[in-house]
Design a protein around this motif. Structure first.
Motif, mmCIF file in Angstrom:
data_model
loop_
_atom_site.group_PDB
_atom_site.id
_atom_site.type_symbol
_atom_site.label_atom_id
_atom_site.label_comp_id
_atom_site.label_asym_id
_atom_site.label_seq_id
_atom_site.Cartn_x
_atom_site.Cartn_y
_atom_site.Cartn_z
ATOM 1 N N MET A 84 0.836 -1.201 0.000
ATOM 2 C CA MET A 84 0.000 0.000 0.000
ATOM 3 C C MET A 84 0.868 1.246 0.000
ATOM 4 S SD MET A 84 -3.171 -0.647 2.595
ATOM 5 C CE MET A 84 -2.113 -0.800 4.049
ATOM 6 N N SER A 85 0.288 2.334 -0.471
ATOM 7 C CA SER A 85 0.992 3.612 -0.451
ATOM 8 C C SER A 85 0.822 4.333 0.884
ATOM 9 C CB SER A 85 0.484 4.509 -1.592
ATOM 10 O OG SER A 85 -0.923 4.669 -1.489
ATOM 11 N N GLN A 86 0.088 3.752 1.824
ATOM 12 C CA GLN A 86 -0.019 4.288 3.177
ATOM 13 C C GLN A 86 -0.026 3.128 4.169
ATOM 14 O OE1 GLN A 86 -3.832 6.184 2.030
ATOM 15 N NE2 GLN A 86 -4.665 5.359 3.939
ATOM 16 N N THR A 87 0.197 3.426 5.453
ATOM 17 C CA THR A 87 0.421 2.357 6.428
ATOM 18 C C THR A 87 -0.853 1.690 6.909
ATOM 19 O OG1 THR A 87 0.462 4.008 8.196
ATOM 20 C CG2 THR A 87 2.580 3.360 7.245
ATOM 21 N N GLU A 88 -1.967 2.427 6.983
ATOM 22 C CA GLU A 88 -3.229 1.858 7.467
ATOM 23 C C GLU A 88 -4.386 2.340 6.610
ATOM 24 O OE1 GLU A 88 -3.803 2.829 11.564
ATOM 25 O OE2 GLU A 88 -2.355 1.336 12.280
ATOM 26 N N VAL A 89 -5.398 1.500 6.513
ATOM 27 C CA VAL A 89 -6.615 1.858 5.776
ATOM 28 C C VAL A 89 -7.814 1.431 6.603
ATOM 29 C CG1 VAL A 89 -8.010 1.318 3.734
ATOM 30 C CG2 VAL A 89 -5.552 1.680 3.490
ATOM 31 N N ASP A 90 -8.789 2.336 6.748
ATOM 32 C CA ASP A 90 -10.028 1.993 7.448
ATOM 33 C C ASP A 90 -10.850 1.031 6.608
ATOM 34 O OD1 ASP A 90 -9.496 3.580 9.656
ATOM 35 O OD2 ASP A 90 -10.450 5.345 8.789
ATOM 36 N N LEU A 91 -11.428 0.031 7.279
ATOM 37 C CA LEU A 91 -12.328 -0.928 6.637
ATOM 38 C C LEU A 91 -13.716 -0.741 7.252
ATOM 39 C CD1 LEU A 91 -10.002 -4.078 6.809
ATOM 40 C CD2 LEU A 91 -10.686 -2.899 4.702
ATOM 41 N N PRO A 92 -14.502 0.198 6.729
ATOM 42 C CA PRO A 92 -15.806 0.471 7.351
ATOM 43 C C PRO A 92 -16.781 -0.690 7.161
ATOM 44 C CG PRO A 92 -15.554 1.714 5.312
ATOM 45 C CD PRO A 92 -14.240 1.044 5.565
ATOM 46 N N PHE A 93 -17.633 -0.887 8.164
ATOM 47 C CA PHE A 93 -18.646 -1.935 8.078
ATOM 48 C C PHE A 93 -19.646 -1.620 6.973
ATOM 49 C CE2 PHE A 93 -17.992 -2.605 12.858
ATOM 50 C CZ PHE A 93 -17.162 -3.697 12.664
ATOM 51 N N ALA A 94 -19.857 -2.587 6.087
ATOM 52 C CA ALA A 94 -21.010 -2.524 5.193
ATOM 53 C C ALA A 94 -22.229 -3.025 5.959
ATOM 54 C CB ALA A 94 -20.765 -3.366 3.948
ATOM 55 N N ASN A 95 -22.000 -3.992 6.832
ATOM 56 C CA ASN A 95 -23.028 -4.444 7.773
ATOM 57 C C ASN A 95 -22.361 -5.266 8.862
ATOM 58 O OD1 ASN A 95 -23.086 -6.564 5.379
ATOM 59 N ND2 ASN A 95 -23.691 -7.658 7.240
ATOM 60 N N ILE A 96 -22.996 -5.322 10.013
ATOM 61 C CA ILE A 96 -22.543 -6.160 11.125
ATOM 62 C C ILE A 96 -23.780 -6.680 11.840
ATOM 63 C CG2 ILE A 96 -22.237 -4.139 12.610
ATOM 64 C CD1 ILE A 96 -20.026 -5.742 14.095
ATOM 65 N N SER A 97 -23.764 -7.955 12.166
ATOM 66 C CA SER A 97 -24.905 -8.566 12.873
ATOM 67 C C SER A 97 -24.371 -9.625 13.821
ATOM 68 C CB SER A 97 -25.895 -9.186 11.867
ATOM 69 O OG SER A 97 -25.263 -10.198 11.113
ATOM 70 N N TRP A 98 -25.230 -10.033 14.746
ATOM 71 C CA TRP A 98 -24.827 -11.066 15.687
ATOM 72 C C TRP A 98 -26.047 -11.805 16.187
ATOM 73 C CZ3 TRP A 98 -24.242 -5.838 16.397
ATOM 74 C CH2 TRP A 98 -25.081 -5.230 17.323
#
Length: 202
Positions: free
Chosen positions: A181-195
């Motif tokens: 990657m060209s940067q050290t971290e990338v956010d992975l936002p939830f498209a959905n989360i359930s439990w």
């Protein structure tokens, strides 16, 4: 003389008994505590968490000899994904990438086993010159309020990737091209989360 020999032998045995078993027992206890901590979470743990964080990304193009005169190209990926709710980092170490173009694929073990803290793992990858997409679908367990009835979490997250930085490795270690990657971290936002309550046996 006999008494002196008996006394010295007793001291030697006592010092050996004190030296080795205790640290091993403590180490086993520490490992069991660590394993429990990764499940010490609940639904409220994730109420203020909007996604995971991609902490490691490497894509290698590998030439694998099929016979004396031919070789086959494989794509091998290493990803590190931090779950802020549990503190776990799920490391997918040199897993084979079988499909691109936005198709969901099941994670397959690479050079090391898949993380034991994941119940299921899928990935999606689209690579482009300027940007791409990377997604994961993970399932993991939390003890919740009642450890005898753990919660099974299911989260899908998809991120736009920054452009890749690639280096020609010229076949070093079988790798012809290595991309990060060209940067050290990338956010992975939830498209959905359930439990929900985990099936019996988990």
């Amino acid at each position: 003389m006999v008494l002196l020999t008996f006394f010295l032998t007793g001291l030697l045995l006592a010092s050996q008994a004190a030296a080795s078993p205790a640290p091993r027992n403590y180490q086993l206890q520490d490992l069991s505590v660590t394993a429990l901590q990764s499940r010490s979470c609940s639904a409220t743990t994730f109420s203020n968490i909007t996604g995971f964080i991609l902490t490691e990304y490497q894509i290698d193009t590998v030439e694998v000899a099929t016979n004396a005169s031919q070789s086959q190209t494989q794509t091998i990926a290493t990803f590190g994904v931090l779950n802020p709710g549990t503190g776990d980092t799920y490391r997918l170490d040199r897993i084979p990438i079988s499909a691109g173009g936005g198709t969901w694929s099941v994670c397959r073990a690479g050079e090391t086993p898949l993380p034991s803290t994941l119940e299921q793992c899928q990935y999606l990858i689209e690579r482009g010159r300027q940007s791409g997409r990377l997604g994961f679908r993970f399932q993991w367990l939390c003890d919740g309020a009642n450890p005898s009835k753990p919660l099974l979490f299911d989260a899908t997250m998809i991120a736009t990737l920054p452009f890749e930085v690639c280096v020609d490795r010229e076949g070093e270690g079988g790798v012809s091209l290595s991309c990060g990657m060209s940067q050290t971290e990338v956010d992975l936002p939830f498209a959905n989360i359930s439990w929900g309550e985990a099936p019996a046996g988990d």
